[in-house]
Scaffold this active site. Structure first.
Site, short mmCIF file in Angstrom:
data_model
loop_
_atom_site.label_atom_id
_atom_site.label_comp_id
_atom_site.label_asym_id
_atom_site.label_seq_id
_atom_site.Cartn_x
_atom_site.Cartn_y
_atom_site.Cartn_z
N MET A 183 -12.27 4.31 -0.60
CA MET A 183 -12.96 4.53 0.68
C MET A 183 -13.66 5.88 0.56
O MET A 183 -13.29 6.87 1.22
CB MET A 183 -11.94 4.50 1.83
CG MET A 183 -11.47 3.08 2.15
SD MET A 183 -9.92 3.05 3.07
CE MET A 183 -8.78 3.11 1.70
N HIS B 95 -8.40 0.99 -4.04
CA HIS B 95 -9.36 0.75 -2.94
C HIS B 95 -10.04 2.08 -2.62
O HIS B 95 -9.44 2.97 -2.02
CB HIS B 95 -8.56 0.20 -1.74
CG HIS B 95 -9.36 0.01 -0.50
ND1 HIS B 95 -8.78 -0.18 0.74
CD2 HIS B 95 -10.70 -0.03 -0.27
CE1 HIS B 95 -9.71 -0.32 1.67
NE2 HIS B 95 -10.89 -0.23 1.08
N SER C 259 0.84 -1.20 0.00
CA SER C 259 0.00 0.00 0.00
C SER C 259 0.87 1.24 0.00
O SER C 259 1.65 1.47 0.93
CB SER C 259 -0.90 0.02 1.23
OG SER C 259 -1.44 1.31 1.37
N ASP D 204 -4.87 3.60 -1.79
CA ASP D 204 -5.96 3.86 -0.84
C ASP D 204 -6.51 5.26 -1.06
O ASP D 204 -5.84 6.25 -0.74
CB ASP D 204 -5.43 3.73 0.59
CG ASP D 204 -5.18 2.28 0.96
OD1 ASP D 204 -6.13 1.49 0.88
OD2 ASP D 204 -4.03 1.94 1.31
N MET E 38 -11.53 -6.16 5.11
CA MET E 38 -10.80 -5.21 5.94
C MET E 38 -10.51 -5.87 7.29
O MET E 38 -11.43 -6.28 8.00
CB MET E 38 -11.62 -3.94 6.17
CG MET E 38 -11.76 -3.02 4.96
SD MET E 38 -10.20 -2.59 4.14
CE MET E 38 -9.26 -1.86 5.49
N ASP F 223 -6.75 -6.76 4.00
CA ASP F 223 -6.16 -5.42 4.08
C ASP F 223 -6.19 -4.89 5.50
O ASP F 223 -7.26 -4.65 6.07
CB ASP F 223 -6.96 -4.50 3.13
CG ASP F 223 -6.37 -3.11 3.03
OD1 ASP F 223 -5.29 -2.87 3.58
OD2 ASP F 223 -7.01 -2.27 2.37
N HIS G 128 -1.20 -1.16 -4.30
CA HIS G 128 -2.48 -0.87 -3.67
C HIS G 128 -2.58 0.64 -3.42
O HIS G 128 -1.73 1.22 -2.74
CB HIS G 128 -2.57 -1.66 -2.36
CG HIS G 128 -3.89 -1.59 -1.67
ND1 HIS G 128 -4.97 -2.37 -2.01
CD2 HIS G 128 -4.31 -0.81 -0.63
CE1 HIS G 128 -5.99 -2.10 -1.21
NE2 HIS G 128 -5.62 -1.15 -0.36
N MET H 288 -9.16 8.01 0.00
CA MET H 288 -10.05 8.35 1.14
C MET H 288 -10.59 9.76 0.96
O MET H 288 -9.83 10.67 0.60
CB MET H 288 -9.24 8.28 2.44
CG MET H 288 -8.54 6.96 2.66
SD MET H 288 -7.59 7.03 4.18
CE MET H 288 -6.77 5.44 4.14
C1 DX5 Z 1 -6.51 1.25 5.58
C2 DX5 Z 1 -6.04 0.94 4.19
C3 DX5 Z 1 -4.92 -0.01 4.11
C4 DX5 Z 1 -3.64 0.46 4.77
C5 DX5 Z 1 -2.86 -0.76 5.13
O1 DX5 Z 1 -7.68 1.97 5.49
O2 DX5 Z 1 -7.10 0.39 3.43
O3 DX5 Z 1 -4.66 -0.39 2.77
O4 DX5 Z 1 -2.87 1.30 3.97
O5 DX5 Z 1 -1.77 -0.38 5.90
P1 DX5 Z 1 -1.10 -1.37 6.96
O6 DX5 Z 1 -0.60 -2.56 6.20
O7 DX5 Z 1 -0.01 -0.54 7.54
O8 DX5 Z 1 -2.16 -1.75 7.96
ZN ZN Z 2 -6.59 -0.43 1.41
#
Ligand code: DX5
Ligand code: ZN
Length: 217
Positions: free
Chosen positions: A68, A66, A8, A35, A137, A175, A33, A37
Site C-alpha cells: 500500500m 501487499h 495478516s 501489509d 479490498m 482482504d 500476509h 504502508m
Molecule cells: C488493511 C490490510 C489488511 C488487514 C486485514 O489495509 O490490507 O490486510 O491487515 O485485517 P483484518 O482481517 O483485521 O481486517
Molecule cells: Zn492486506
C-alpha cells in the site's frame, strides 16, 4: 474448494513476533500476509524492510506481500531480495500497471493487483490474463480490524465471471474484515484465498481459528 488462508501479521504481537510466526509455521496457514504502508497511499505506516527480513528468516510459509505504497515499481527488486514470493501492487498506485506487473514476474515472483472498494472491476479486463492474483479490498486499506463491506461479495462474483470469460488463471484473494461468520459467503462468491488479521490474532486460539476458517468454507 478450501480457500487458501493468509493471516495478516499486521494484527500480530510485534513484541513477540517470533512466537507468532512460529505459530503460523505450525498452523494450516498457506501464506503469511505482509501489509506494507507508506503513510501516503494510505493514512497509516506499518513496517518495512528489517521486519520483512526477520520474518523471512523465521517463516516456513510463502510471503504474500501487499504494497500500500505509491510508486511501488521503485522497490520491486528490493522485495525480491528480501525473499517475498508474491508481490501485490495497487491498481490506483500504478501509472504503468502492465509494466510493473511484468517487472514483478521478471523477478520470479507471483504478481498481484489490488483494488480499493470503489475501483471498478471492469478496469482489470485488459490485465486479467497477465496477473497471478487479484486482491479485492473488502475494507478501505490502511487498518486492521475494520468491518467487511458487504458490496464486496458482488465484486468477487463479477471478477470470477471475468476470470472465467477470459480463461485467466488469476486467483482471487479477499482482504479486510474476513471472519468465521462471513468466510463461507466469500468463498461461495468466488474467492480462492482470504486474508485474516484480527479474526486470527485477536482470537483465544489463533491456530484453531485458522483451522476453523478452512473448515467453515
Ligand atoms: C488493511 C490490510 C489488511 C488487514 C486485514 O489495509 O490490507 O490486510 O491487515 O485485517 P483484518 O482481517 O483485521 O481486517
Ligand atoms: Zn492486506
Amino acid at each position: 474448494m478450501k480457500p487458501l488462508i493468509a493471516p495478516s501479521l499486521l494484527s500480530a504481537d510485534f513484541g513477540h513476533l517470533e512466537k507468532d510466526v512460529q505459530m503460523l509455521n505450525h498452523s494450516q496457514a498457506d501464506w503469511i500476509h505482509l501489509d506494507i504502508m507508506d503513510g501516503v497511499f494510505v493514512p497509516n505506516i506499518s513496517f518495512g524492510m528489517p521486519v520483512i527480513k526477520a520474518v523471512r528468516q523465521l517463516s516456513e510459509k510463502p510471503l504474500d506481500t501487499h504494497l500500500m505504497i505509491v510508486q511501488p515499481e521503485r522497490y520491486i527488486h528490493t522485495f525480491k531480495e528480501l525473499g517475498c514470493d508474491l508481490l501485490t501492487v495497487h491498481w490506483e498506485a500504478c501509472t504503468h500497471l502492465h509494466r510493473t506487473i511484468t517487472q514483478i514476474k521478471e523477478e520470479d515472483m507471483l504478481a498481484g493487483v489490488a483494488l480499493n472498494p470503489h475501483t471498478p472491476i471492469s478496469g482489470l479486463e485488459d490485465i486479467i490474463n497477465e496477473v497471478n492474483l487479484v486482491l479485492i479490498m473488502s475494507v478501505n486499506p490502511g487498518f486492521g480490524g475494520q468491518k467487511f463491506i458487504e458490496r464486496s461479495l458482488h465484486r468477487i462474483s463479477e471478477l470470477r465471471e471475468m476470470i472465467e470469460r477470459n480463461k485467466s488463471e488469476a486467483l482471487i484473494e479477499v482482504d479486510g474484515g474476513v471472519n468465521q461468520d462471513n468466510i463461507a459467503a466469500i468463498v461461495k462468491a468466488g474467492a480462492d484465498a482470504v486474508v485474516a488479521g484480527n479474526a486470527v490474532f485477536k482470537s483465544d486460539d489463533p491456530e484453531l481459528t485458522i483451522q476453523n476458517l478452512k473448515k467453515l468454507s
